[in-house]
Design an enzyme around this catalytic site. Structure first.
Site, PDB file in Angstrom:
ATOM      1  N   GLU A  74       2.506  -3.678 -17.796  1.00 35.70           N
ATOM      2  CA  GLU A  74       1.534  -3.150 -17.194  1.00 35.70           C
ATOM      3  C   GLU A  74       0.944  -1.225 -17.405  1.00 35.70           C
ATOM      4  O   GLU A  74       2.230  -0.861 -16.285  1.00 35.70           O
ATOM      5  CB  GLU A  74       0.570  -3.486 -16.237  1.00 35.70           C
ATOM      6  CG  GLU A  74      -0.337  -2.704 -14.933  1.00 35.70           C
ATOM      7  CD  GLU A  74      -0.458  -2.617 -14.161  1.00 35.70           C
ATOM      8  OE1 GLU A  74       0.235  -2.885 -12.891  1.00 35.70           O
ATOM      9  OE2 GLU A  74      -1.565  -1.733 -13.448  1.00 35.70           O
ATOM     10  N   ASP A  88      -3.379   4.688  -5.153  1.00 37.40           N
ATOM     11  CA  ASP A  88      -2.257   4.488  -5.614  1.00 37.40           C
ATOM     12  C   ASP A  88      -1.511   5.567  -4.442  1.00 37.40           C
ATOM     13  O   ASP A  88      -2.083   5.791  -3.547  1.00 37.40           O
ATOM     14  CB  ASP A  88      -1.327   5.212  -6.703  1.00 37.40           C
ATOM     15  CG  ASP A  88      -1.873   4.139  -7.854  1.00 37.40           C
ATOM     16  OD1 ASP A  88      -1.428   3.085  -7.661  1.00 37.40           O
ATOM     17  OD2 ASP A  88      -2.683   4.838  -9.267  1.00 37.40           O
TER      18      ASP A  88
END
Ligand SMILES: Cc1ncc(COP(=O)(O)O)c(C=O)c1O
Lengths: 266, 420
Positions: free
Chosen positions: A49, A60
């Site tokens: 990914e 994140d």
């Protein structure tokens, strides 16, 4: 059937759970990140990914944020990235690539062009965590046209009817976020209360999803131990390894990263 | 201003990680109910009055008017709010909404610290836990505000990622909210972010324009010919402008921060001069300062409260349709405008608000003598004492700082240990 789902089904005939390992494109340099991707594919991970960095990655946690900011000290270009990933896809036909970024860099690149070019470079899935399905009419049409799967996320606090809707829209795989919060270890972790009445345990949550999803299921966020991966066997198809792998890479480079993957998956 | 499903033309919307979907829906519902609930509105007006001192006056500036020899100049005195800025209007409103939703904790981002202080004040009053995210660089630049936030019981978290300023603080507040959404409310400080935040903040700020409608009729028998407001995130501008939107004769001018120059990184001009580009980040679509590749860029203004990379989708839309005229003022023009107001009218303006002054002062001499302009004085300037002292090169300030430091007790390390 979606190419992505077909690939997962085929691989799952021989493996109880597939691995998807995350790499930040351009971290610490473009070449080093490409080398790391090639190494992972050579070692036999089922998916990489690849995250194309954005200046403001709000989903994140600290490890990935720091890597994205470091990567952005260079000028990164979407077109170049896609072409480089296309080469990797050709060199390592046993693995597959999905591309993750945030909406703005791809919106500026052009969402239709993004779907087209990614598909041409044999990337099978696209993840944009800040593009909700309701706002994605044109993007979905482009993905359909170029036969690439948009990957939708569901979470433990997604309402049941919405979860059913998202699950039914999934083709390649459905990305199930394992817990509240952002990726990786974060200072915010202790603020989430997972086991109160709003949330169900991971098992129940995955069972609920299974009822609605025809597509394979990937689970990510917070995976860093073998026991967690074992717990997923029989309930999910892909375990997604993100920050834990980046942390290992930061500690001891490729070798430390590979060691972690072997400890978790083999 | 009502949105179309969260959109204002091509701007606005809701672009948030899936984990925040439920919390956002909860806010949408709670706000929709609250704004139609007479009990909530009565409580809101009571708190605005009893805690913040509303209504704020509309002050005629005779000396300035004579000085420029053009338009009649009035100031809307948002500086006279409790905490010294319009930020209070929004924070009181959202604070009451938090209570209504039964949440126990608020998270906020702050640049200059004005919104951080306002949030900490209301959190203290409403008994809410409070965490403020602030860029590490802003903490250095604005320490007095940090001090007060802490004294008010808030936790101030330095944000050390990226450029370590407001944009990064906003990102980090969103990350906190992604983990803590079950008991925490993200109390955004301006009319930006995902729906319904732009509409909600504009709603709470519209008390400014609502009051000006009444006050202008009472004081000079007509609506103002022109309104001026500085535009950071856009909340004080929305507050003054939106109640006049349907009054076609009322012109509106938004003033952005020109900073040190028009090079990328030197200013915060997103709308005037075509310097910003359409983008989608931090939960919404608007004009952002960004590079070719869609990476958000650093900004600059002498006024920390205008130093932001995006802008309210409402203002972006009204600028695009031409309803609002956008302009900008440079750092040095801003200091000159600030100084002029001090000398002529005995009012200390915030550097943010001084942008609106600078924009209006450029036009005032050329406007008819019987025209009336209202400038939103969004905040008072006490907080800017260090920056203004530096900008006007006050000779005695450094000596004061040196002397003060010399007399400051140095055993604070021990104190800290005792407190821990
Ligand atoms: C006094 C003052 N005016 C204006 C602003 C800019 O914000 P907005 O454009 O949302 O009114 C700030 C922000 O901190 C402020 O403190």
């Amino acid at each position: 059937m979606s190419q992505l789902a077909a690939f997962i089904d085929k691989k799952r005939q021989t493996k109880p759970i597939l691995s998807m390992t995350h790499v930040v494109y351009g971290y610490p340099t473009v070449q080093e990140s490409l080398d790391w991707m090639a190494r992972l594919m050579k070692e036999g991970v089922d998916f990489i990914e690849v995250q194309f960095p954005f200046s403001d990655p709000v989903a994140d946690g600290p490890s990935i944020v720091a890597a994205c900011h470091k990567a952005l000290e260079q000028t990164l270009d979407v077109e170049t990235c896609l072409a480089q990933l296309g080469k990797l896809a050709k060199d390592f036909p046993e693995s597959r690539i999905v591309l993750m970024s945030y909406l703005n860099p791809m919106y500026r690149f052009g969402l239709e062009k993004f779907a087209k070019r990614a598909s041409e470079e044999n990337i099978l899935g696209l993840i944009l965590p800040d593009l909700p399905i309701e706002q994605a009419v044109d993007y979905r049409a482009a993905c359909e046209k170029y036969q690439i799967d948009p990957v939708w996320l569901v979470t433990p606090v997604t309402p049941k009817d919405r979860l059913a809707m998202l699950a039914s829209q999934a083709n390649g795989f459905l990305y199930c976020v394992a817990r509240s919060g952002v990726t990786g270890h974060s200072v915010h972790e202790d603020k989430a209360h997972e086991n109160n009445h709003h949330t169900t345990s991971l098992d129940n949550y995955l069972a609920e999803i299974k009822q609605h999803a025809n597509a394979p299921i990937g689970v990510g966020f917070g995976l860093r131990e073998r026991a967690q991966i074992e717990q997923l066997i029989g309930k999910a198809d892909i375990a997604i390894l993100g920050s834990a792998l980046l942390d290992a890479y930061n500690r001891g480079g490729q070798e430390e990263g590979i060691k972690l993957i072997n400890a978790l998956f083999h | 201003m009502k949105s179309e499903n969260g959109f204002y033309g091509q701007f606005g919307g809701s672009y948030i990680p899936e984990i925040l979907y439920s919390s956002q829906q909860q806010i949408l519902t709670a706000f929709e109910e609250a704004k139609n609930d007479p009990t909530f509105l009565a409580e809101l007006h009571k708190q605005w009055q009893q805690f913040s001192g509303r209504p704020t006056p509309l002050t005629y500036c005779e000396n300035l008017t004579n000085h420029f020899g053009g338009a009649q100049i009035y100031l809307k005195r948002e500086d006279l709010n409790h905490s010294g800025a319009h930020k209070m209007n929004n924070v009181i409103g959202q604070g009451l909404l938090v209570k209504r939703m039964g949440k126990t904790r608020v998270i906020a981002e702050t640049g200059a610290g004005q919104h951080g202080i306002a949030t900490a004040l209301v959190a203290a009053r409403l008994g809410l836990e409070c965490t403020i995210y602030m860029g590490a660089k802003d903490i250095e630049r604005q320490y007095p505000n940090v001090f007060w936030m802490k004294q008010l019981g808030a936790t101030v978290v330095p944000v050390t990622t990226g450029a370590q300023t407001l944009r990064d603080a906003l990102d980090e507040a969103l990350r906190d909210w992604s983990s803590s959404h079950e008991d925490s409310h993200y109390l955004i400080g301006t009319s930006c972010g995902c729906a319904p935040f732009p509409e909600m903040v504009a709603f709470f700020q519209s008390v400014i324009g609502d009051e000006v409608r009444e006050q202008s009729m009472a004081q000079f028998g007509q609506f103002p010919d022109r309104l001026y407001a500085c535009v950071g995130g856009g909340s004080n501008a929305c507050g003054l402008f939106l109640p006049f939107l349907d009054d076609k004769d009322v012109e509106m001018v938004g003033v952005e921060a020109g900073g040190k120059g028009l090079e990328l990184g030197e200013h915060s001009i997103r709308l005037s001069h075509n310097l910003g580009q359409p983008g989608i980040a931090q939960g919404f679509a608007t004009m952002f300062l960004q590079d070719q590749a869609g990476q958000l860029q650093e900004t600059h203004s002498i006024a920390a409260g205008l130093d932001y990379v995006g802008v309210s989708p409402i203002i972006a839309h009204l600028a695009e349709t031409g309803r609002i005229k956008m302009t900008y003022a440079m750092d040095d023009e801003v200091i000159a405008a600030c100084t002029l107001l001090l000398k002529k009218e005995g009012i200390i303006p915030a550097l943010e608000s001084s942008h609106a002054l600078a924009g209006a002062f450029k036009d005032a001499p050329n406007l008819p003598k019987d025209s009336k302009i209202v400038i939103n004085l969004s905040g008072r300037g006490d907080k800017d004492i260090f920056n203004v002292a530096k900008a006007v090169q006050d000779e005695t300030f450094p000596q004061f700082l040196t002397d003060y430091l010399a007399s400051y007790p140095t055993n604070h390390v021990d104190n800290k240990e005792q407190n821990a």
